[in-house]
Design a protein around this motif. Structure first.
Motif, PDB file in Angstrom:
ATOM      1  N   LEU A  10       0.457 -34.852  65.342  1.00  0.00           N
ATOM      2  CA  LEU A  10      -0.088 -34.814  63.837  1.00  0.00           C
ATOM      3  C   LEU A  10      -0.152 -36.217  63.397  1.00  0.00           C
ATOM      4  O   LEU A  10      -0.836 -37.510  63.287  1.00  0.00           O
ATOM      5  CB  LEU A  10       1.986 -35.243  63.969  1.00  0.00           C
ATOM      6  CG  LEU A  10       2.590 -33.914  64.135  1.00  0.00           C
ATOM      7  CD1 LEU A  10       4.526 -33.750  64.440  1.00  0.00           C
ATOM      8  CD2 LEU A  10       2.550 -32.382  63.545  1.00  0.00           C
ATOM      9  N   SER A  11      -0.081 -35.551  61.677  1.00  0.00           N
ATOM     10  CA  SER A  11      -1.132 -36.693  61.067  1.00  0.00           C
ATOM     11  C   SER A  11       0.075 -37.398  60.507  1.00  0.00           C
ATOM     12  O   SER A  11       1.200 -36.949  60.512  1.00  0.00           O
ATOM     13  CB  SER A  11      -2.491 -36.709  59.635  1.00  0.00           C
ATOM     14  OG  SER A  11      -1.149 -34.937  59.141  1.00  0.00           O
ATOM     15  N   LEU A  12      -0.185 -38.481  59.616  1.00  0.00           N
ATOM     16  CA  LEU A  12       0.991 -39.432  59.108  1.00  0.00           C
ATOM     17  C   LEU A  12       1.713 -38.194  57.784  1.00  0.00           C
ATOM     18  O   LEU A  12       2.358 -38.706  57.590  1.00  0.00           O
ATOM     19  CB  LEU A  12       0.695 -40.611  58.098  1.00  0.00           C
ATOM     20  CG  LEU A  12      -0.251 -41.467  59.808  1.00  0.00           C
ATOM     21  CD1 LEU A  12      -0.595 -42.840  58.688  1.00  0.00           C
ATOM     22  CD2 LEU A  12       1.321 -41.837  60.015  1.00  0.00           C
ATOM     23  N   ALA A  13       0.822 -37.860  56.950  1.00  0.00           N
ATOM     24  CA  ALA A  13       1.237 -36.673  55.971  1.00  0.00           C
ATOM     25  C   ALA A  13       1.778 -35.427  56.282  1.00  0.00           C
ATOM     26  O   ALA A  13       3.044 -34.895  56.056  1.00  0.00           O
ATOM     27  CB  ALA A  13      -0.194 -35.332  55.913  1.00  0.00           C
ATOM     28  N   ALA A  14       2.246 -35.216  57.680  1.00  0.00           N
ATOM     29  CA  ALA A  14       3.067 -34.081  58.443  1.00  0.00           C
ATOM     30  C   ALA A  14       4.023 -34.971  59.109  1.00  0.00           C
ATOM     31  O   ALA A  14       5.453 -34.469  59.127  1.00  0.00           O
ATOM     32  CB  ALA A  14       2.237 -33.572  59.619  1.00  0.00           C
ATOM     33  N   ILE A  15       4.188 -36.421  59.313  1.00  0.00           N
ATOM     34  CA  ILE A  15       5.563 -36.620  59.546  1.00  0.00           C
ATOM     35  C   ILE A  15       6.335 -37.938  58.683  1.00  0.00           C
ATOM     36  O   ILE A  15       7.802 -37.606  58.914  1.00  0.00           O
ATOM     37  CB  ILE A  15       5.064 -38.176  60.659  1.00  0.00           C
ATOM     38  CG1 ILE A  15       3.927 -37.615  61.690  1.00  0.00           C
ATOM     39  CG2 ILE A  15       5.967 -38.918  60.954  1.00  0.00           C
ATOM     40  CD1 ILE A  15       3.785 -38.065  63.008  1.00  0.00           C
ATOM     41  N   ALA A  16       5.648 -38.150  57.563  1.00  0.00           N
ATOM     42  CA  ALA A  16       5.910 -39.029  55.700  1.00  0.00           C
ATOM     43  C   ALA A  16       7.637 -37.530  56.057  1.00  0.00           C
ATOM     44  O   ALA A  16       8.751 -38.683  55.701  1.00  0.00           O
ATOM     45  CB  ALA A  16       5.076 -38.894  55.272  1.00  0.00           C
ATOM     46  N   PRO A  17       7.362 -36.494  55.588  1.00  0.00           N
ATOM     47  CA  PRO A  17       8.844 -36.178  55.056  1.00  0.00           C
ATOM     48  C   PRO A  17       9.714 -36.246  56.513  1.00  0.00           C
ATOM     49  O   PRO A  17      10.567 -36.199  56.248  1.00  0.00           O
ATOM     50  CB  PRO A  17       7.923 -34.454  55.102  1.00  0.00           C
ATOM     51  CG  PRO A  17       6.940 -34.449  54.897  1.00  0.00           C
ATOM     52  CD  PRO A  17       6.726 -35.492  55.553  1.00  0.00           C
ATOM     53  N   ILE A  18       9.420 -36.316  57.473  1.00  0.00           N
ATOM     54  CA  ILE A  18       9.752 -36.726  58.378  1.00  0.00           C
ATOM     55  C   ILE A  18      10.676 -37.689  58.409  1.00  0.00           C
ATOM     56  O   ILE A  18      12.300 -37.940  58.445  1.00  0.00           O
ATOM     57  CB  ILE A  18       9.553 -36.128  60.131  1.00  0.00           C
ATOM     58  CG1 ILE A  18       9.609 -34.120  60.064  1.00  0.00           C
ATOM     59  CG2 ILE A  18      10.905 -36.594  61.111  1.00  0.00           C
ATOM     60  CD1 ILE A  18       8.732 -34.119  61.077  1.00  0.00           C
ATOM     61  N   VAL A  19      10.468 -38.781  58.215  1.00  0.00           N
ATOM     62  CA  VAL A  19      10.576 -39.989  58.122  1.00  0.00           C
ATOM     63  C   VAL A  19      11.577 -40.554  56.986  1.00  0.00           C
ATOM     64  O   VAL A  19      12.569 -41.073  56.862  1.00  0.00           O
ATOM     65  CB  VAL A  19       9.409 -41.038  58.247  1.00  0.00           C
ATOM     66  CG1 VAL A  19       9.853 -42.267  57.294  1.00  0.00           C
ATOM     67  CG2 VAL A  19       8.749 -41.018  59.666  1.00  0.00           C
ATOM     68  N   GLU A  20      11.464 -40.252  56.557  1.00  0.00           N
ATOM     69  CA  GLU A  20      11.338 -40.018  54.814  1.00  0.00           C
ATOM     70  C   GLU A  20      12.572 -39.125  54.254  1.00  0.00           C
ATOM     71  O   GLU A  20      14.325 -39.961  54.007  1.00  0.00           O
ATOM     72  CB  GLU A  20      11.123 -39.655  53.438  1.00  0.00           C
ATOM     73  CG  GLU A  20       9.422 -40.368  52.945  1.00  0.00           C
ATOM     74  CD  GLU A  20       8.958 -39.731  51.908  1.00  0.00           C
ATOM     75  OE1 GLU A  20       9.288 -38.660  51.562  1.00  0.00           O
ATOM     76  OE2 GLU A  20       7.671 -40.296  52.129  1.00  0.00           O
ATOM     77  N   THR A  21      13.530 -38.553  55.005  1.00  0.00           N
ATOM     78  CA  THR A  21      14.466 -37.434  55.115  1.00  0.00           C
ATOM     79  C   THR A  21      15.791 -37.540  56.258  1.00  0.00           C
ATOM     80  O   THR A  21      17.014 -37.838  56.423  1.00  0.00           O
ATOM     81  CB  THR A  21      14.151 -36.056  54.756  1.00  0.00           C
ATOM     82  OG1 THR A  21      13.237 -35.447  55.872  1.00  0.00           O
ATOM     83  CG2 THR A  21      13.670 -35.644  53.894  1.00  0.00           C
ATOM     84  N   ARG A  22      14.766 -38.755  56.870  1.00  0.00           N
ATOM     85  CA  ARG A  22      15.986 -38.545  58.699  1.00  0.00           C
ATOM     86  C   ARG A  22      16.160 -39.801  58.766  1.00  0.00           C
ATOM     87  O   ARG A  22      17.012 -40.011  59.837  1.00  0.00           O
ATOM     88  CB  ARG A  22      15.338 -37.192  60.200  1.00  0.00           C
ATOM     89  CG  ARG A  22      15.805 -36.519  59.169  1.00  0.00           C
ATOM     90  CD  ARG A  22      15.418 -34.902  60.500  1.00  0.00           C
ATOM     91  NE  ARG A  22      15.347 -33.902  60.064  1.00  0.00           N
ATOM     92  CZ  ARG A  22      15.373 -33.108  60.807  1.00  0.00           C
ATOM     93  NH1 ARG A  22      15.502 -32.775  62.286  1.00  0.00           N
ATOM     94  NH2 ARG A  22      15.554 -31.280  60.727  1.00  0.00           N
ATOM     95  N   ILE A  23      14.675 -40.870  58.585  1.00  0.00           N
ATOM     96  CA  ILE A  23      15.353 -42.261  58.618  1.00  0.00           C
ATOM     97  C   ILE A  23      15.827 -43.069  57.932  1.00  0.00           C
ATOM     98  O   ILE A  23      16.810 -44.121  57.635  1.00  0.00           O
ATOM     99  CB  ILE A  23      13.837 -43.052  59.984  1.00  0.00           C
ATOM    100  CG1 ILE A  23      13.439 -41.541  61.000  1.00  0.00           C
ATOM    101  CG2 ILE A  23      13.252 -43.808  59.828  1.00  0.00           C
ATOM    102  CD1 ILE A  23      12.507 -41.448  61.729  1.00  0.00           C
ATOM    103  N   LEU A  24      14.938 -43.141  57.103  1.00  0.00           N
ATOM    104  CA  LEU A  24      14.824 -44.032  55.806  1.00  0.00           C
ATOM    105  C   LEU A  24      15.915 -43.384  55.089  1.00  0.00           C
ATOM    106  O   LEU A  24      15.643 -42.712  53.727  1.00  0.00           O
ATOM    107  CB  LEU A  24      13.843 -43.621  54.677  1.00  0.00           C
ATOM    108  CG  LEU A  24      12.337 -44.668  55.845  1.00  0.00           C
ATOM    109  CD1 LEU A  24      10.965 -44.307  54.803  1.00  0.00           C
ATOM    110  CD2 LEU A  24      12.579 -45.858  56.349  1.00  0.00           C
ATOM    111  N   VAL A  25      17.397 -42.945  55.440  1.00  0.00           N
ATOM    112  CA  VAL A  25      18.093 -42.533  54.555  1.00  0.00           C
ATOM    113  C   VAL A  25      19.120 -43.409  53.366  1.00  0.00           C
ATOM    114  O   VAL A  25      20.021 -43.115  52.785  1.00  0.00           O
ATOM    115  CB  VAL A  25      19.198 -41.622  55.523  1.00  0.00           C
ATOM    116  CG1 VAL A  25      18.369 -40.788  56.089  1.00  0.00           C
ATOM    117  CG2 VAL A  25      19.617 -43.359  56.197  1.00  0.00           C
ATOM    118  N   ASP A  26      18.732 -44.729  53.626  1.00  0.00           N
ATOM    119  CA  ASP A  26      19.431 -46.014  53.120  1.00  0.00           C
ATOM    120  C   ASP A  26      18.458 -46.423  51.879  1.00  0.00           C
ATOM    121  O   ASP A  26      16.979 -45.721  51.463  1.00  0.00           O
ATOM    122  CB  ASP A  26      19.563 -47.128  53.682  1.00  0.00           C
ATOM    123  CG  ASP A  26      21.027 -46.999  54.704  1.00  0.00           C
ATOM    124  OD1 ASP A  26      21.979 -45.732  54.273  1.00  0.00           O
ATOM    125  OD2 ASP A  26      20.298 -47.716  55.675  1.00  0.00           O
TER     126      ASP A  26
END
Length: 61
Positions: A10-26
């Motif tokens: 996956l490209s970073l653009a494809a991973i960014a929404p996953i990281v922003e909504t599931r990991i960076l929750v604070d």
């Protein structure tokens, strides 16, 4: 187990929404104190804080 080369997966653009909504929750806000003057009656710091940065983050115990 091997890591796929950068040309695969996956490209970073494809991973960014996953990281922003599931990991960076604070939400973190970094600020500095306003003018260093204490209210002599209450001991509170009445000066306004200056917000330097606000953004998503994660806190791990």
């Amino acid at each position: 187990m091997s890591t796929p080369p950068p040309s695969e997966g996956l490209s970073l653009a494809a991973i960014a929404p996953i990281v922003e909504t599931r990991i960076l929750v604070d939400t973190v806000e970094i600020s500095t104190l306003g003018e260093s003057v204490l209210d002599p009656d209450t001991g509170d710091h009445p000066g306004p804080d200056q917000i330097l940065c606000t953004g998503a983050a994660v806190f791990a115990p």
